[in-house]
Design a protein around this motif. Structure first.
Motif, PDB file in Angstrom:
ATOM      1  N   SER A 253      -2.150  12.848  -0.668  1.00  0.00           N
ATOM      2  CA  SER A 253      -2.379  11.686   0.004  1.00  0.00           C
ATOM      3  C   SER A 253      -3.292  10.863  -1.034  1.00  0.00           C
ATOM      4  O   SER A 253      -3.550  11.130  -2.199  1.00  0.00           O
ATOM      5  N   THR A 254      -3.549   9.607  -0.489  1.00  0.00           N
ATOM      6  CA  THR A 254      -4.183   8.755  -1.505  1.00  0.00           C
ATOM      7  C   THR A 254      -5.759   9.324  -1.847  1.00  0.00           C
ATOM      8  O   THR A 254      -6.157   9.095  -2.899  1.00  0.00           O
ATOM      9  N   VAL A 255      -6.345  10.004  -0.890  1.00  0.00           N
ATOM     10  CA  VAL A 255      -7.544  10.597  -1.454  1.00  0.00           C
ATOM     11  C   VAL A 255      -7.435  11.837  -1.834  1.00  0.00           C
ATOM     12  O   VAL A 255      -8.517  12.629  -2.059  1.00  0.00           O
TER      13      VAL A 255
ATOM     14  N   ASN B 117       0.622   3.705  -9.184  1.00  0.00           N
ATOM     15  CA  ASN B 117       1.646   4.099  -8.266  1.00  0.00           C
ATOM     16  C   ASN B 117       2.548   5.253  -8.688  1.00  0.00           C
ATOM     17  O   ASN B 117       3.957   5.085  -8.730  1.00  0.00           O
TER      18      ASN B 117
ATOM     19  N   SER C 167       0.717  -1.419   0.006  1.00  0.00           N
ATOM     20  CA  SER C 167       0.011   0.111   0.097  1.00  0.00           C
ATOM     21  C   SER C 167       0.814   1.269  -0.028  1.00  0.00           C
ATOM     22  O   SER C 167       1.936   1.172   0.725  1.00  0.00           O
ATOM     23  N   ILE C 168       0.284   2.644  -0.464  1.00  0.00           N
ATOM     24  CA  ILE C 168       1.095   3.592  -0.627  1.00  0.00           C
ATOM     25  C   ILE C 168       0.124   4.560  -0.152  1.00  0.00           C
ATOM     26  O   ILE C 168      -1.086   4.763  -0.326  1.00  0.00           O
ATOM     27  N   ASP C 169       0.778   5.499   0.981  1.00  0.00           N
ATOM     28  CA  ASP C 169      -0.231   6.338   1.630  1.00  0.00           C
ATOM     29  C   ASP C 169       0.404   7.625   0.958  1.00  0.00           C
ATOM     30  O   ASP C 169      -0.137   7.933  -0.222  1.00  0.00           O
ATOM     31  N   VAL C 170       1.156   8.552   1.502  1.00  0.00           N
ATOM     32  CA  VAL C 170       1.304  10.026   0.960  1.00  0.00           C
ATOM     33  C   VAL C 170       2.475   9.834  -0.111  1.00  0.00           C
ATOM     34  O   VAL C 170       3.512   8.650  -0.033  1.00  0.00           O
TER      35      VAL C 170
ATOM     36  N   ASN D 175      -3.177   6.578  -8.418  1.00  0.00           N
ATOM     37  CA  ASN D 175      -3.169   5.455  -7.488  1.00  0.00           C
ATOM     38  C   ASN D 175      -3.082   3.915  -7.951  1.00  0.00           C
ATOM     39  O   ASN D 175      -2.479   3.242  -7.637  1.00  0.00           O
TER      40      ASN D 175
ATOM     41  N   ALA E 146       7.852   8.540  -1.119  1.00  0.00           N
ATOM     42  CA  ALA E 146       6.506   7.781  -0.804  1.00  0.00           C
ATOM     43  C   ALA E 146       6.575   7.194   0.602  1.00  0.00           C
ATOM     44  O   ALA E 146       7.426   6.227   0.845  1.00  0.00           O
TER      45      ALA E 146
ATOM     46  N   ARG F 111      -1.460  12.432  -8.792  1.00  0.00           N
ATOM     47  CA  ARG F 111      -1.151  10.991  -8.904  1.00  0.00           C
ATOM     48  C   ARG F 111      -2.230  10.048  -9.359  1.00  0.00           C
ATOM     49  O   ARG F 111      -3.291  10.404  -9.501  1.00  0.00           O
TER      50      ARG F 111
END
Length: 121
Positions: free
Chosen positions: A52-54, A76, A30-33, A73, A97, A71
């Motif tokens: 961020s992811t959102v 990636n 998983s990747i966050d920021v 998601n 990341a 980005r």
């Protein structure tokens, strides 16, 4: 292992534009920021932008209104669109990341090798 690879740096004239891209690959759970820092000779590394992811975005004060980050998601990847470039934007730009790898599932920061941006007429 997780790898970040930047691309898109180079030489541009003052007032010009440049797009940097960064792709994360490897054993990613998983990747966050994701984001960008930069460092010029003799200066401390400073935040350029992160996302961020959102889609929550933070910009460094010196680039607000001129730089845009985005980005993908699913892929990636994170991009940095730089407009109205100034001589003081010249630096090495580093992608980073917060990634949880498959083996540990714990988040830690990963960094790319950096890409140089030169501003000159």
């Amino acid at each position: 292992q997780v790898h970040l690879v930047e691309s898109g740096g180079g030489l541009v004239q003052p007032g010009g534009s440049l797009i940097l891209s960064c792709a994360a690959s490897g054993s990613i759970f998983s990747i966050d920021v994701m984001g960008w820092y930069r460092q010029a000779p003799g200066k401390e590394r400073e935040l350029v932008a992160d996302i961020s992811t959102v889609g929550l975005i933070k910009y460094g004060d010196s680039v607000k209104g001129r730089f845009t980050t985005s980005r993908d998601n699913a892929k990636n990847t994170v991009n940095l669109e730089m407009n109205s470039l100034k001589p003081e934007d010249a630096a090495f730009y580093y992608c980073y990341a917060e990634v949880a790898d498959i083996a540990t599932m714990r988040f830690r920061n990963y960094w790319g090798q950096g890409t140089q941006v030169t501003i000159s007429s």
